[in-house]
Write an enzyme that holds these catalytic residues in place. Structure first.
Site, PDB file in Angstrom:
ATOM      1  N   SER A   1      26.388  40.219  39.485  1.00 33.50           N
ATOM      2  CA  SER A   1      27.253  41.058  40.283  1.00 33.50           C
ATOM      3  C   SER A   1      28.238  40.318  41.248  1.00 33.50           C
ATOM      4  O   SER A   1      29.282  40.852  41.296  1.00 33.50           O
ATOM      5  CB  SER A   1      26.199  41.817  41.329  1.00 33.50           C
ATOM      6  OG  SER A   1      25.591  40.992  42.113  1.00 33.50           O
ATOM      7  N   ASN A   2      27.898  38.953  41.544  1.00 33.83           N
ATOM      8  CA  ASN A   2      29.097  38.535  42.343  1.00 33.83           C
ATOM      9  C   ASN A   2      30.388  37.773  41.355  1.00 33.83           C
ATOM     10  O   ASN A   2      31.260  37.995  41.724  1.00 33.83           O
ATOM     11  CB  ASN A   2      28.378  37.219  43.189  1.00 33.83           C
ATOM     12  CG  ASN A   2      28.077  37.540  44.547  1.00 33.83           C
ATOM     13  OD1 ASN A   2      29.048  38.056  45.317  1.00 33.83           O
ATOM     14  ND2 ASN A   2      26.932  37.123  44.925  1.00 33.83           N
TER      15      ASN A   2
ATOM     16  N   HIS B   1      25.591  30.657  49.439  1.00 32.77           N
ATOM     17  CA  HIS B   1      24.012  30.889  49.684  1.00 32.77           C
ATOM     18  C   HIS B   1      23.663  32.086  50.413  1.00 32.77           C
ATOM     19  O   HIS B   1      24.335  32.189  51.457  1.00 32.77           O
ATOM     20  CB  HIS B   1      23.716  29.424  50.471  1.00 32.77           C
ATOM     21  CG  HIS B   1      22.225  29.591  50.392  1.00 32.77           C
ATOM     22  ND1 HIS B   1      21.180  29.142  49.519  1.00 32.77           N
ATOM     23  CD2 HIS B   1      21.415  29.709  51.524  1.00 32.77           C
ATOM     24  CE1 HIS B   1      20.046  29.058  49.966  1.00 32.77           C
ATOM     25  NE2 HIS B   1      20.092  29.331  51.154  1.00 32.77           N
TER      26      HIS B   1
ATOM     27  N   GLU C   1      28.390  39.041  51.085  1.00 34.10           N
ATOM     28  CA  GLU C   1      28.959  38.385  49.580  1.00 34.10           C
ATOM     29  C   GLU C   1      30.204  39.148  48.922  1.00 34.10           C
ATOM     30  O   GLU C   1      31.037  38.352  48.866  1.00 34.10           O
ATOM     31  CB  GLU C   1      27.591  38.147  48.554  1.00 34.10           C
ATOM     32  CG  GLU C   1      26.632  37.319  49.220  1.00 34.10           C
ATOM     33  CD  GLU C   1      25.350  37.500  48.049  1.00 34.10           C
ATOM     34  OE1 GLU C   1      24.593  36.574  48.371  1.00 34.10           O
ATOM     35  OE2 GLU C   1      25.314  38.271  47.271  1.00 34.10           O
TER      36      GLU C   1
END
Length: 189
Positions: A13-14, A104, A174
């Site tokens: 997804s990122n 992270h 994110e």
């Protein structure tokens, strides 16, 4: 045009968010996705978004220069770790000095290191009664989660939050910040 390669081990997804962010950019292009997981969701996302995907073995990654050569032959300028779970070997760090960025799902240096990834981090945050969590975007060195911190953003953790609720808050951070921080770091280099 700077070319970036995204390493991911999971759903991607990122990676998809980064690809969409840079689609049509005149300065940065996601030219390759690499994964160590032959069943990772990022593979399908890459195909759907017309970004080539390469699956590699542990041996090709850490026991040879195969992955480094692949990146160099692709003209890769930057390496982005977006949910990638293996420790980056020294040969890759040497090939891309100061040009490997990781995200992270916690506020490092807390909740970092081997075994601290994804849901494990969020469960530990809730179990320890933390009042905040967040993201850390950092350069990669030869140790898990110990590279120079570039950016952090935090979110509140309520006493009633579950690990899933924390994960959702962290994912929002994110998606909002990672592509912009990547772009800033690349363009200032």
């Amino acid at each position: 045009m700077k070319k970036i390669a995204i390493f991911a081990s999971g759903s991607g997804s990122n990676a998809e968010n980064i690809i969409r962010y840079f689609k049509g950019s005149g300065s940065v292009e996601v030219s390759l996705i690499l994964t160590n997981n032959p069943s990772a969701g990022v593979i399908e996302r890459g195909k759907r978004l017309d970004v080539p995907v390469v699956v590699f073995s542990r041996n090709n990654f850490s026991q040879s220069d195969a992955v480094v050569r692949l990146l160099q032959n692709n003209g890769t300028d930057w390496v982005i770790l977006a949910g990638f779970l293996w420790l980056v070997p020294e040969n890759l760090i040497r090939a891309f000095p100061g040009r490997i960025i990781n995200i992270h799902p916690a506020l490092l240096p807390e909740y970092g290191g081997k075994g601290m990834w994804g849901h494990h981090v969020h469960e530990a945050v809730v179990r320890n009664g933390e009042s905040r969590s967040g993201i850390t975007i950092h350069y990669v060195n030869e140790h898990y989660d110990e590279g120079e911190i570039i950016f952090q953003a935090q979110c509140e953790v309520l006493p009633t939050d579950t690990a899933d609720a924390v994960a959702q808050k962290v994912h929002e951070l994110e998606y909002r910040h990672f592509p912009e921080v990547i772009e800033t770091e690349i363009l200032k280099s």
